[in-house]
Design a protein around this motif. Structure first.
Motif, mmCIF file in Angstrom:
data_model
loop_
_atom_site.group_PDB
_atom_site.id
_atom_site.type_symbol
_atom_site.label_atom_id
_atom_site.label_comp_id
_atom_site.label_asym_id
_atom_site.label_seq_id
_atom_site.Cartn_x
_atom_site.Cartn_y
_atom_site.Cartn_z
ATOM 1 N N LYS A 111 8.953 5.007 -24.505
ATOM 2 C CA LYS A 111 10.337 5.099 -25.132
ATOM 3 C C LYS A 111 11.353 4.120 -24.228
ATOM 4 N N ALA A 112 11.592 3.742 -23.205
ATOM 5 C CA ALA A 112 12.323 2.838 -22.833
ATOM 6 C C ALA A 112 12.000 1.562 -22.604
ATOM 7 N N SER A 113 10.706 1.371 -22.745
ATOM 8 C CA SER A 113 10.247 -0.371 -23.192
ATOM 9 C C SER A 113 9.687 -0.192 -24.622
ATOM 10 N N LEU A 114 10.269 0.366 -25.046
ATOM 11 C CA LEU A 114 9.386 -0.261 -26.606
ATOM 12 C C LEU A 114 10.373 -1.079 -27.403
ATOM 13 N N GLY A 115 10.178 -2.989 -27.979
ATOM 14 C CA GLY A 115 10.352 -3.753 -27.941
ATOM 15 C C GLY A 115 11.243 -4.510 -26.931
ATOM 16 N N ALA A 116 11.189 -3.578 -25.916
ATOM 17 C CA ALA A 116 11.952 -4.337 -25.150
ATOM 18 C C ALA A 116 11.384 -4.367 -23.305
ATOM 19 N N ALA A 117 11.798 -5.312 -22.720
ATOM 20 C CA ALA A 117 10.397 -6.074 -21.599
ATOM 21 C C ALA A 117 11.326 -4.620 -20.467
ATOM 22 N N ALA A 118 10.134 -4.265 -19.405
ATOM 23 C CA ALA A 118 10.263 -3.302 -18.713
ATOM 24 C C ALA A 118 10.205 -4.188 -17.607
ATOM 25 N N GLN A 119 11.116 -4.122 -16.246
ATOM 26 C CA GLN A 119 10.591 -4.651 -15.603
ATOM 27 C C GLN A 119 9.902 -4.384 -14.264
ATOM 28 N N LEU A 120 8.833 -4.685 -13.482
ATOM 29 C CA LEU A 120 7.938 -4.254 -12.298
ATOM 30 C C LEU A 120 8.686 -4.595 -11.175
ATOM 31 N N GLN A 121 8.618 -4.271 -10.310
ATOM 32 C CA GLN A 121 8.722 -4.779 -8.943
ATOM 33 C C GLN A 121 7.969 -3.226 -8.178
ATOM 34 N N VAL A 122 6.495 -3.840 -6.522
ATOM 35 C CA VAL A 122 5.973 -3.427 -6.479
ATOM 36 C C VAL A 122 6.658 -3.976 -4.565
ATOM 37 N N TRP A 123 6.693 -2.734 -3.577
ATOM 38 C CA TRP A 123 6.878 -3.395 -2.174
ATOM 39 C C TRP A 123 5.992 -3.161 -1.538
ATOM 40 N N ALA A 124 5.204 -3.968 -1.388
ATOM 41 C CA ALA A 124 4.409 -2.974 0.381
ATOM 42 C C ALA A 124 5.347 -2.694 1.654
ATOM 43 N N LEU A 125 4.792 -1.422 2.345
ATOM 44 C CA LEU A 125 5.755 -1.509 3.558
ATOM 45 C C LEU A 125 4.377 -1.159 3.791
ATOM 46 N N ASP A 126 4.703 -1.385 5.716
ATOM 47 C CA ASP A 126 4.138 -1.129 6.985
ATOM 48 C C ASP A 126 3.843 0.197 6.916
ATOM 49 N N GLY A 127 4.178 0.783 8.164
ATOM 50 C CA GLY A 127 3.674 2.723 8.153
ATOM 51 C C GLY A 127 5.055 2.941 9.000
ATOM 52 N N GLU A 128 6.125 2.521 8.496
ATOM 53 C CA GLU A 128 7.673 2.294 9.001
ATOM 54 C C GLU A 128 8.270 1.775 8.175
ATOM 55 N N GLY A 129 7.345 1.691 7.128
ATOM 56 C CA GLY A 129 8.734 1.403 5.561
ATOM 57 C C GLY A 129 9.337 0.317 5.699
ATOM 58 N N ARG A 130 8.859 -0.897 6.245
ATOM 59 C CA ARG A 130 9.860 -1.967 6.824
ATOM 60 C C ARG A 130 8.736 -2.760 5.038
ATOM 61 N N ALA A 131 9.167 -3.569 4.762
ATOM 62 C CA ALA A 131 9.095 -4.639 3.315
ATOM 63 C C ALA A 131 8.121 -4.970 3.991
ATOM 64 N N VAL A 132 6.473 -5.409 3.481
ATOM 65 C CA VAL A 132 5.857 -6.827 4.447
ATOM 66 C C VAL A 132 5.419 -7.840 2.962
ATOM 67 N N ALA A 133 5.157 -7.001 2.240
ATOM 68 C CA ALA A 133 5.453 -7.658 0.948
ATOM 69 C C ALA A 133 6.741 -7.519 -0.757
ATOM 70 N N ARG A 134 6.406 -8.600 -1.676
ATOM 71 C CA ARG A 134 6.737 -8.082 -2.806
ATOM 72 C C ARG A 134 6.205 -8.334 -3.841
ATOM 73 N N GLY A 135 5.344 -8.269 -5.109
ATOM 74 C CA GLY A 135 4.889 -8.570 -6.306
ATOM 75 C C GLY A 135 6.362 -7.856 -7.707
ATOM 76 N N GLU A 136 6.382 -8.561 -8.594
ATOM 77 C CA GLU A 136 6.901 -7.954 -10.078
ATOM 78 C C GLU A 136 5.902 -8.389 -10.933
#
Length: 556
Positions: A111-136
């Motif tokens: 419903k929220a993305s009907l006719g309007a793009a939703a932006q997706l971000q994914v962060w890869a985190l190590d075992g302590e929660g630190r970001a090692v990579a990000r994708g969009e």
């Protein structure tokens, strides 16, 4: 960079959706999201997102898809964040490189993305929660529904494995909108069933089936009120009962192929006198070489009447094969190539006499280039066949023409040569009147082929090997200008250890198509002589020549 202790942040499960703000799925913690956002300076590596590819369009009636991304070295968990234009953000913490939304979360996102793009971000985190990579990436929900089911086959590969035990093949139907699993309509049949089609209203079902050992038979039956398509003796059409059937060549395994019921359900078309070069190997990626080397088109009224050749596509000097109806039944599109007697003698006559060529080598040597032609049907009177501009005369092989139900487009497959399971096959689209063809953007570096239009002409389902040698089904959107969106897998229809192929849209729902019943007398199983003909026991590398009973089947 802030270190996030997993024990302190990933145990909270009391978060609930916030109206107009953030939604937190499962054990996702607000502090984790805030910390990752606060410490993201853009210096992390690149997280590759497989699906959705940027620009993906999802149907508004689609069940929740699977979001997938690549596992990263040093990453043991991921934060996914989907930001909508106006209705807030969905936040997900997961320990797997994939996420399928729960139904309520997906309905919110659609419903929220009907006719309007939703932006997706994914962060890869190590075992302590630190970001090692990000994708969009980003995706949009289309206002166009699928509003139809998909009928398809599930088959073991490589091809010789399917040939050895036909009972392992299954025929299924699934609704892209439904959370119900795909329904198995027919399984454990000892008879070979193959090319299939439906009338435009989804009420008539046609399929090729070996009947009493014959490979020139098919049936066309109604899907009855109880949802069962019953295949009875009285419904069998024997395409060899035609004056055009070449009895002099019957020893060379001539058969009928691509049986196709008309949109109104009142006529059937097929390729007659088809003799196929058909070889099998143990290569999971491309375990079959299948291409016709002779053939004409024939038709018959569904109710009764003789099988007749279709004038304009009945010249034995040409290979004429895989016909397709225009939505108004006024025109036929089909693949055509010149008949070559030397090639026929080498690959068809020679094969019957025991010659067993190797698949990959012969695929390059055969070199047949099919062109797509169109022909008036004229209630069986036919006419003059004309090459379709954009799908002919290009030095490549063009085949599997499929009209969009609105009559505007023809989608087809193109490869360097031959037909069926070509490693370089791509999908193209061209005006139904001909013109400049366009290669679909959604093609991959591997096989993309065997496609079908949704009844509303807005979605194209097809088979692809882009992610695995076990062919999967994919869906792409086609807009009014013939432009396609990035495809996404219908992963709930594709088992991980078998190929899903031959998809065809059917204008029906799961509750209206519940089974296929083979109600005629049993047919003989493959004889030892049959199997000897199609199996090359002398060569471990070639793994055997496969039988014509799965002609044009794309057993991938």
């Amino acid at each position: 960079m802030l270190v996030l202790l997993a024990a302190g942040l990933f145990g909270c499960t009391e978060q609930s959706p916030v109206s107009g703000g953030d939604r937190f799925v499962g054990d996702t913690d607000r502090r984790l999201v805030q910390a990752v956002l606060a410490t993201d300076t853009g210096g992390a590596g690149q997280q590759s997102i497989r699906y959705p590819t940027a620009g993906t369009l999802y149907p508004r009636d689609l069940r929740a898809p699977l979001f997938q991304w690549e596992a990263m070295p040093g990453a043991s968990q991921w934060l996914l964040r989907v930001q909508t234009a106006k209705d807030g953000t969905v936040n997900v913490h997961t320990r797997e490189p994939r996420w399928r939304p729960q139904q309520d979360d997906w309905e919110f996102l659609k419903k929220a993305s009907l006719g309007a793009a939703a932006q997706l971000q994914v962060w890869a985190l190590d075992g302590e929660g630190r970001a090692v990579a990000r994708g969009e990436s980003h995706f949009t929900t289309s206002p166009d529904p699928v509003a139809a089911s998909i009928f398809y086959r599930v088959v073991p590969i490589p091809f010789p494995a399917a040939l050895a035990d036909l009972t392992r093949l299954e025929w299924r139907v699934a609704d892209p909108a439904s959370y119900d699993p795909a329904r198995t309509l027919l399984a454990k049949s000892k008879q070979c069933l193959n090319c299939h089609s439906f009338s435009a209203d989804g009420k008539t079902f046609a399929i090729e089936i070996d009947y009493k050992g014959s490979k020139t038979t098919s049936v066309a039956v109604p899907i009855e009120d109880d949802g069962i398509a019953r295949l009875r003796d009285a419904d069998v059409i024997d395409w060899s009962r035609s004056q055009a059937f070449d009895k002099d060549l019957k020893d060379y395994l001539l058969l009928s192929a691509f049986s196709n019921v008309s949109p109104k359900g009142d006529y059937l078309l097929a390729s007659l006198n088809d003799s196929w070069l058909l070889l099998g190997s143990d290569d999971l990626h491309y375990s079959q070489l299948a291409t016709p080397m002779s053939g004409i088109l024939a038709y018959r009224p569904r109710a009764s009447g003789p099988v007749r050749p279709l004038p304009g596509a009945d010249d034995a000097n040409w290979i004429q094969t895989n016909p397709s109806w225009s939505p108004d039944q006024g025109e036929i599109a089909f693949a055509r190539a010149a008949f070559d007697q030397q090639r026929f003698d080498k690959y068809i006559v020679g094969r019957v006499k025991g010659v067993r060529p190797e698949v990959a080598t012969e695929n390059r040597k055969v070199g047949i280039h099919y062109d797509i032609y169109t022909l008036p049907f004229n209630n069986g009177a036919g006419g003059t066949a004309q090459p379709l501009a954009g799908a002919s005369g290009n030095g490549r092989s063009n085949y599997f023409a499929r009209y969009s139900p609105d009559g505007k487009w023809i989608a087809f497959t193109q490869s360097a040569q031959n037909m069926v399971i070509q490693p370089d096959s791509d999908l193209y689209i061209v005006s139904a009147q001909g013109g400049t063809a366009r290669r679909l953007n959604t093609n991959s570096e591997k096989m993309d082929s065997w496609h079908s239009w949704s009844p509303n002409s807005r979605w194209l389902v097809f088979s692809s090997k882009r992610d695995t040698p076990y062919t999967q089904l994919f869906l792409t959107h086609i807009d009014e200008q013939g432009r396609d969106s990035p495809a996404f897998p219908l992963e709930h229809m594709s088992p991980s250890n078998r190929a899903a192929n031959l998809p065809v849209f059917v204008n029906t729902t799961l509750d209206r198509f519940r089974g296929i019943e083979v109600a005629f007398a049993p047919v003989k199983d493959w004889s030892s002589e049959d199997k000897k003909l199609f199996t090359d026991d002398a060569s471990k590398e070639a793994a055997g020549a496969a039988g014509n009973e799965n002609h044009a089947a794309e057993s991938r």
